[in-house]
Design a protein around this motif. Structure first.
Motif, PDB file in Angstrom:
ATOM      1  N   VAL A 209       0.925  -1.021   0.074  1.00  0.00           N
ATOM      2  CA  VAL A 209       0.024   0.033  -0.145  1.00  0.00           C
ATOM      3  C   VAL A 209       0.757   1.064   0.222  1.00  0.00           C
ATOM      4  O   VAL A 209       1.710   1.375   0.850  1.00  0.00           O
ATOM      5  N   PHE A 210       0.449   1.941  -1.074  1.00  0.00           N
ATOM      6  CA  PHE A 210       1.507   3.252  -1.068  1.00  0.00           C
ATOM      7  C   PHE A 210       0.245   4.293  -0.849  1.00  0.00           C
ATOM      8  O   PHE A 210      -0.212   4.992  -1.808  1.00  0.00           O
ATOM      9  N   PRO A 211       0.112   4.983   0.502  1.00  0.00           N
ATOM     10  CA  PRO A 211      -1.008   5.998   0.565  1.00  0.00           C
ATOM     11  C   PRO A 211      -0.576   7.157   0.184  1.00  0.00           C
ATOM     12  O   PRO A 211       0.448   7.775  -0.247  1.00  0.00           O
ATOM     13  N   SER A 212      -1.418   8.131  -0.122  1.00  0.00           N
ATOM     14  CA  SER A 212      -1.353   9.505  -0.296  1.00  0.00           C
ATOM     15  C   SER A 212      -0.726  10.170   0.774  1.00  0.00           C
ATOM     16  O   SER A 212      -1.082   9.787   1.903  1.00  0.00           O
ATOM     17  N   ILE A 213       0.015  11.125   0.568  1.00  0.00           N
ATOM     18  CA  ILE A 213       0.486  11.794   1.815  1.00  0.00           C
ATOM     19  C   ILE A 213       0.320  13.464   1.744  1.00  0.00           C
ATOM     20  O   ILE A 213       0.420  14.097   0.736  1.00  0.00           O
TER      21      ILE A 213
END
Length: 300
Positions: free
Chosen positions: A147-151
């Motif tokens: 998972v590469f979340p928005s930051i």
């Protein structure tokens, strides 16, 4: 319940703060897994103000010493708080930090929003402090789950840290970051980029000059009269909060919480008193709405 509480908090912030300036507010509608990184100058009030801007539920990490009692843990859990412990709380609690990291990773993996105060410490200053390791650890663990979340990098600044009538400046920035964090250098590089952006986002609000026209002075005098009519309720509460938070960074957040939960009761008492004088109900309701609005104008 959470969304009703958010509406109540937004209304309370409108009264508690003279003005909250928001930059890039469109970002608060971001969907999907979201990691929110912010500075931490004013205890729980930071989380309240930032979280209230988002249209979604926001979980956030909070210092573990306030979770020591069972009923505190339950109530704070309802407010989406996740405890994180520091060495000063005692070595026996440090093993519980694994729960905070795992919970944060799992929430992000489920598409939730998690707010982290990357400094790992709260000081009543708008000056950015050195970062702790927790944020990169959580992000690395989340990436390991695929998972590469928005930051979002969010800077929050205050003109003062002592109660009602403050000006607040909040800047939201999207931080596109697709690099995989693996090594210690990756973590240092990530923190360096965030530090540079966050440092630019922290803006101390400038209090606008006062309009000294006669009309303004008359309106202000009336507003102060209404403000001081609440003195039997507000002044003892303010003194109590100042006493229990002496030599801590909690004054603003405790005062806000105390007002949030007791001011409606104060207005209820006003309602009962006015009702005893057989005033028309519309007049009573208008009065109850006008009291906090006029007090907002009079504060500081």
């Amino acid at each position: 319940m959470i969304y009703l509480l958010k509406l109540l908090i937004r209304a309370a912030l409108f009264i508690f703060c003279k003005k909250i300036y928001i930059k890039n507010k469109s970002l608060v509608n971001t969907k999907g897994p979201l990691l929110i990184i912010a500075n931490h100058p004013n205890s729980f009030l930071d989380a309240v103000i930032i979280g209230a801007q988002y249209s979604r539920r926001v979980y956030f990490l909070a210092r573990g010493d306030v979770f020591t009692k069972k009923h505190h843990r339950y109530l704070l859990g309802l407010l989406n708080m996740i405890p994180v412990y520091r060495l000063r709380e005692g070595r026996e609690f440090l093993n519980l930090n694994e729960y905070a990291f795992v919970a944060s990773k799992n929430l992000l993996a489920k598409g939730e929003a998690v707010l982290i105060f990357i400094e790992g410490i709260c000081l009543n200053t708008n000056e950015l402090q050195p970062f702790k390791k927790g944020t990169t650890r959580i992000l690395q663990g989340t990436q390991e789950l695929g998972v590469f979340p928005s930051i979002h990098v969010v800077g929050i600044g205050y003109d003062n840290f002592r109660g009602v009538g403050k000006y607040v400046h909040v800047v939201f920035n999207d931080f596109p970051y697709s690099k995989t964090i693996i090594t210690a250098k990756d973590r240092v590089d990530f923190n360096s980029e965030v530090f540079a952006l966050l440092n630019k986002n922290i803006i101390t609000p400038i209090v606008p000059p006062t309009n000294n026209s006669l009309a303004r002075k008359l309106i202000f005098a009336f507003a102060r009269a209404v403000y001081y009519l609440q003195a039997p309720y507000y002044f003892p509460l303010r003194r109590f909060v100042a006493r229990v938070t002496k030599n801590t960074v909690f004054y603003d957040s405790v005062l806000f919480a105390a007002l949030l939960f007791t001011y409606p009761l104060f207005l209820l008492i006003i309602f009962i008193l006015l009702y005893q004088f057989s005033l028309p109900l519309p007049i009573i309701l208008i009065t109850l709405v006008a009291i906090p609005l006029i007090s907002k104008f009079a504060s500081k």
